[in-house]
Design a protein around this motif. Structure first.
Motif, PDB file in Angstrom:
ATOM      1  N   GLY A   1     -13.511  -6.164  -5.854  1.00 39.81           N
ATOM      2  CA  GLY A   1     -14.337  -4.958  -5.919  1.00 39.81           C
ATOM      3  C   GLY A   1     -13.848  -3.887  -4.969  1.00 39.81           C
ATOM      4  N   PHE A   2     -13.400  -4.316  -3.775  1.00 44.32           N
ATOM      5  CA  PHE A   2     -12.821  -3.363  -2.837  1.00 44.32           C
ATOM      6  C   PHE A   2     -11.573  -2.709  -3.435  1.00 44.32           C
ATOM      7  CE2 PHE A   2     -15.726  -5.071   0.090  1.00 44.32           C
ATOM      8  CZ  PHE A   2     -15.667  -4.396   1.298  1.00 44.32           C
ATOM      9  N   ALA A   3     -10.750  -3.517  -4.095  1.00 48.33           N
ATOM     10  CA  ALA A   3      -9.528  -2.980  -4.691  1.00 48.33           C
ATOM     11  C   ALA A   3      -9.854  -1.880  -5.702  1.00 48.33           C
ATOM     12  CB  ALA A   3      -8.738  -4.107  -5.358  1.00 48.33           C
ATOM     13  N   GLU A   4     -10.920  -2.068  -6.453  1.00 51.45           N
ATOM     14  CA  GLU A   4     -11.341  -1.021  -7.391  1.00 51.45           C
ATOM     15  C   GLU A   4     -11.729   0.251  -6.657  1.00 51.45           C
ATOM     16  OE1 GLU A   4     -14.458  -2.559  -9.813  1.00 51.45           O
ATOM     17  OE2 GLU A   4     -13.204  -4.086 -10.775  1.00 51.45           O
ATOM     18  N   ASP A   5     -12.400   0.098  -5.522  1.00 54.14           N
ATOM     19  CA  ASP A   5     -12.795   1.271  -4.743  1.00 54.14           C
ATOM     20  C   ASP A   5     -11.575   1.994  -4.168  1.00 54.14           C
ATOM     21  OD1 ASP A   5     -15.514   0.924  -5.175  1.00 54.14           O
ATOM     22  OD2 ASP A   5     -15.767  -0.368  -3.429  1.00 54.14           O
ATOM     23  N   TYR A   6     -10.623   1.222  -3.656  1.00 52.19           N
ATOM     24  CA  TYR A   6      -9.393   1.847  -3.159  1.00 52.19           C
ATOM     25  C   TYR A   6      -8.664   2.553  -4.298  1.00 52.19           C
ATOM     26  CZ  TYR A   6      -9.506  -0.422   1.456  1.00 52.19           C
ATOM     27  OH  TYR A   6      -9.832  -0.808   2.731  1.00 52.19           O
ATOM     28  N   GLY A   7      -8.625   1.905  -5.451  1.00 51.43           N
ATOM     29  CA  GLY A   7      -7.960   2.504  -6.591  1.00 51.43           C
ATOM     30  C   GLY A   7      -8.602   3.826  -6.990  1.00 51.43           C
ATOM     31  N   ALA A   8      -9.944   3.865  -6.985  1.00 50.44           N
ATOM     32  CA  ALA A   8     -10.644   5.102  -7.327  1.00 50.44           C
ATOM     33  C   ALA A   8     -10.351   6.193  -6.308  1.00 50.44           C
ATOM     34  CB  ALA A   8     -12.147   4.839  -7.414  1.00 50.44           C
ATOM     35  N   ALA A   9     -10.315   5.827  -5.009  1.00 46.59           N
ATOM     36  CA  ALA A   9     -10.063   6.814  -3.960  1.00 46.59           C
ATOM     37  C   ALA A   9      -8.626   7.326  -4.000  1.00 46.59           C
ATOM     38  CB  ALA A   9     -10.370   6.214  -2.590  1.00 46.59           C
ATOM     39  N   LEU A  10      -7.703   6.451  -4.388  1.00 43.95           N
ATOM     40  CA  LEU A  10      -6.286   6.826  -4.398  1.00 43.95           C
ATOM     41  C   LEU A  10      -5.825   7.384  -5.743  1.00 43.95           C
ATOM     42  CD1 LEU A  10      -4.836   3.746  -2.475  1.00 43.95           C
ATOM     43  CD2 LEU A  10      -5.099   6.076  -1.604  1.00 43.95           C
ATOM     44  N   GLY A  11      -6.622   7.194  -6.786  1.00 47.97           N
ATOM     45  CA  GLY A  11      -6.227   7.677  -8.100  1.00 47.97           C
ATOM     46  C   GLY A  11      -5.110   6.866  -8.726  1.00 47.97           C
ATOM     47  N   ARG A  12      -5.053   5.567  -8.389  1.00 50.48           N
ATOM     48  CA  ARG A  12      -4.027   4.692  -8.954  1.00 50.48           C
ATOM     49  C   ARG A  12      -4.558   3.265  -8.953  1.00 50.48           C
ATOM     50  NH1 ARG A  12      -0.331   5.602  -3.645  1.00 50.48           N
ATOM     51  NH2 ARG A  12      -1.150   7.696  -4.033  1.00 50.48           N
ATOM     52  N   GLN A  13      -3.920   2.398  -9.720  1.00 48.08           N
ATOM     53  CA  GLN A  13      -4.374   1.018  -9.769  1.00 48.08           C
ATOM     54  C   GLN A  13      -4.034   0.295  -8.468  1.00 48.08           C
ATOM     55  OE1 GLN A  13      -2.770  -1.339 -12.964  1.00 48.08           O
ATOM     56  NE2 GLN A  13      -4.204  -3.028 -12.643  1.00 48.08           N
ATOM     57  N   VAL A  14      -5.009  -0.471  -7.964  1.00 43.51           N
ATOM     58  CA  VAL A  14      -4.813  -1.291  -6.773  1.00 43.51           C
ATOM     59  C   VAL A  14      -5.280  -2.705  -7.097  1.00 43.51           C
ATOM     60  CG1 VAL A  14      -5.499  -1.696  -4.377  1.00 43.51           C
ATOM     61  CG2 VAL A  14      -5.075   0.644  -5.169  1.00 43.51           C
ATOM     62  N   VAL A  15      -4.460  -3.691  -6.750  1.00 42.70           N
ATOM     63  CA  VAL A  15      -4.831  -5.084  -6.976  1.00 42.70           C
ATOM     64  C   VAL A  15      -4.948  -5.792  -5.634  1.00 42.70           C
ATOM     65  CG1 VAL A  15      -3.773  -5.192  -9.254  1.00 42.70           C
ATOM     66  CG2 VAL A  15      -2.416  -5.792  -7.233  1.00 42.70           C
ATOM     67  N   TYR A  16      -5.861  -6.740  -5.575  1.00 46.97           N
ATOM     68  CA  TYR A  16      -6.070  -7.510  -4.351  1.00 46.97           C
ATOM     69  C   TYR A  16      -5.098  -8.677  -4.290  1.00 46.97           C
ATOM     70  CZ  TYR A  16      -8.287 -10.749  -1.058  1.00 46.97           C
ATOM     71  OH  TYR A  16      -8.536 -11.620  -0.026  1.00 46.97           O
ATOM     72  N   VAL A  17      -4.393  -8.797  -3.154  1.00 49.26           N
ATOM     73  CA  VAL A  17      -3.472  -9.901  -2.905  1.00 49.26           C
ATOM     74  C   VAL A  17      -3.959 -10.624  -1.651  1.00 49.26           C
ATOM     75  CG1 VAL A  17      -1.093 -10.604  -2.474  1.00 49.26           C
ATOM     76  CG2 VAL A  17      -1.565  -8.582  -3.898  1.00 49.26           C
ATOM     77  N   PRO A  18      -4.600 -11.785  -1.804  1.00 48.61           N
ATOM     78  CA  PRO A  18      -5.125 -12.484  -0.620  1.00 48.61           C
ATOM     79  C   PRO A  18      -4.004 -13.002   0.269  1.00 48.61           C
ATOM     80  CG  PRO A  18      -5.380 -13.829  -2.593  1.00 48.61           C
ATOM     81  CD  PRO A  18      -4.897 -12.492  -3.055  1.00 48.61           C
ATOM     82  N   GLU A  19      -4.258 -12.968   1.572  1.00 45.61           N
ATOM     83  CA  GLU A  19      -3.289 -13.456   2.555  1.00 45.61           C
ATOM     84  C   GLU A  19      -3.948 -14.524   3.432  1.00 45.61           C
ATOM     85  OE1 GLU A  19      -0.184 -11.972   3.951  1.00 45.61           O
ATOM     86  OE2 GLU A  19       0.110 -10.304   2.548  1.00 45.61           O
ATOM     87  N   GLU A  20      -3.154 -15.417   3.967  1.00 46.61           N
ATOM     88  CA  GLU A  20      -3.660 -16.405   4.921  1.00 46.61           C
ATOM     89  C   GLU A  20      -4.005 -15.697   6.222  1.00 46.61           C
ATOM     90  OE1 GLU A  20      -4.049 -19.175   7.973  1.00 46.61           O
ATOM     91  OE2 GLU A  20      -2.290 -17.861   7.904  1.00 46.61           O
TER      92      GLU A  20
END
Length: 324
Positions: free
Chosen positions: A236-255
């Motif tokens: 859901g955060f990735a969608e918000d970043y994508g909306a703010a940036l005007g581009r697709q953003v995908v979440y990549v989990p990290e350890e």
């Protein structure tokens, strides 16, 4: 009626969240005189003067400066950048306020963690602390402990205090500038797994604190636990970043520890106090330490809190990246 004595706002030249500066503007717009405490007389101090604030240049760790800054003020908002000397600064301001003797309110910006950093929790057996904090972590960060001690000091002081315990700001480095590199490639790389968070917009914290300073009486001796409007996972955060940036953003989990080494340790090598705090936050959040939402902010402001998307769309670093 606007307060006639100047309202003292510390941290007025700070950047993270922009809470103090936003408060200065809000209070001035309402007709309240404001005295802004800053560390250096630079372009940010000049901007405060242009806005209509009285600017006091001094050191929060110098009791003479603190006492002079407080003279004539009866309402205080205390904020300071993350520092090993945070408790010292709160204690000095409390000492100056007690000596002056006519303080109406001390608004203390605190942390959401303080709502569950009880004496019993902090003195529990090691295994219980590890269960709360996760993994190998058995202690809170030095900054979290500093806020805990600061709340005790203010309680002991007898000064009329309001503790504003805010959840992590959307503007926190973990969610903004430490994440900027991957975001430029359309990736949101964070160590929070499938956990859900409800970070808060700095603007909302500023509005509430300004409201308390304008009319303190209903809030004295209260502690408020504030969160954003909804729990949301990182997709859901990735969608918000994508909306703010005007581009697709995908979440990549990290350890968690890998992310801390890659992003926090490298960026904060010169600031170990800040680094330890941020790493403790990632461990807490990555292991589900922040699972709730409160309605206190909406009740106090009379409107829903700002969303993560709103805060990102209004964040200077995110806007700059969007236009790149």
């Amino acid at each position: 009626m606007p307060e006639r004595n100047p309202i003292l706002i510390t941290g007025a030249a700070g950047e993270i969240g922009g809470v103090s500066r936003t408060m200065v503007d809000m209070l001035l717009e309402q007709g309240h005189p404001v005295r802004a405490f800053v560390r250096q007389d630079d372009e940010r101090a000049h901007s405060l003067r242009q806005a209509g604030a009285e600017v006091f240049v001094g050191d929060l760790l110098n009791i003479a400066d603190v006492t002079a800054a407080l003279k004539g003020c009866r309402r205080i908002y205390f904020s300071m950048s993350l520092s090993p000397y945070y408790t010292d600064a709160v204690s000095l301001m409390a000492a100056a306020a007690r000596a002056q003797g006519d303080i109406e309110v001390f608004v203390n910006i605190s942390e959401y963690e303080q709502s569950f950093m009880t004496f019993e929790e902090m003195t529990a057996p090691e295994e219980e602390r590890r269960s709360r904090l996760g993994g190998l972590v058995t202690q809170w960060s030095p900054q979290q402990r500093a806020h805990w001690i600061a709340e005790q000091v203010l309680d002991w002081s007898g000064i009329p205090t309001v503790n504003v315990r805010a959840a992590m700001f959307v503007e926190n480095p973990l969610l903004t500038w430490l994440a900027l590199g991957p975001l430029s490639n359309g990736e949101l790389r964070l160590p929070f797994g499938h956990q859900r968070l409800a970070p808060i917009a700095g603007y909302d914290v500023a509005e509430l604190c300004a409201k308390i300073l304008a009319d303190p009486a209903p809030h004295i001796s209260k502690s408020y636990e504030l969160t954003g409007p909804e729990l949301k996972d990182m997709h859901g955060f990735a969608e918000d970043y994508g909306a703010a940036l005007g581009r697709q953003v995908v979440y990549v989990p990290e350890e968690i520890e890998t992310w801390n080494e890659t992003y926090v340790d490298s960026a904060m090598a010169a600031f170990p106090h800040i680094a330890e705090h941020l790493k403790t936050l990632t461990r807490l959040m990555g292991r589900g330490g922040y699972g709730g939402v409160t309605d206190q902010l909406e009740t106090l402001l009379g409107r829903p809190p700002k969303t993560v998307r709103w805060a990102l769309e209004n964040h200077p670093r995110i806007r700059k990246l969007a236009s790149a």
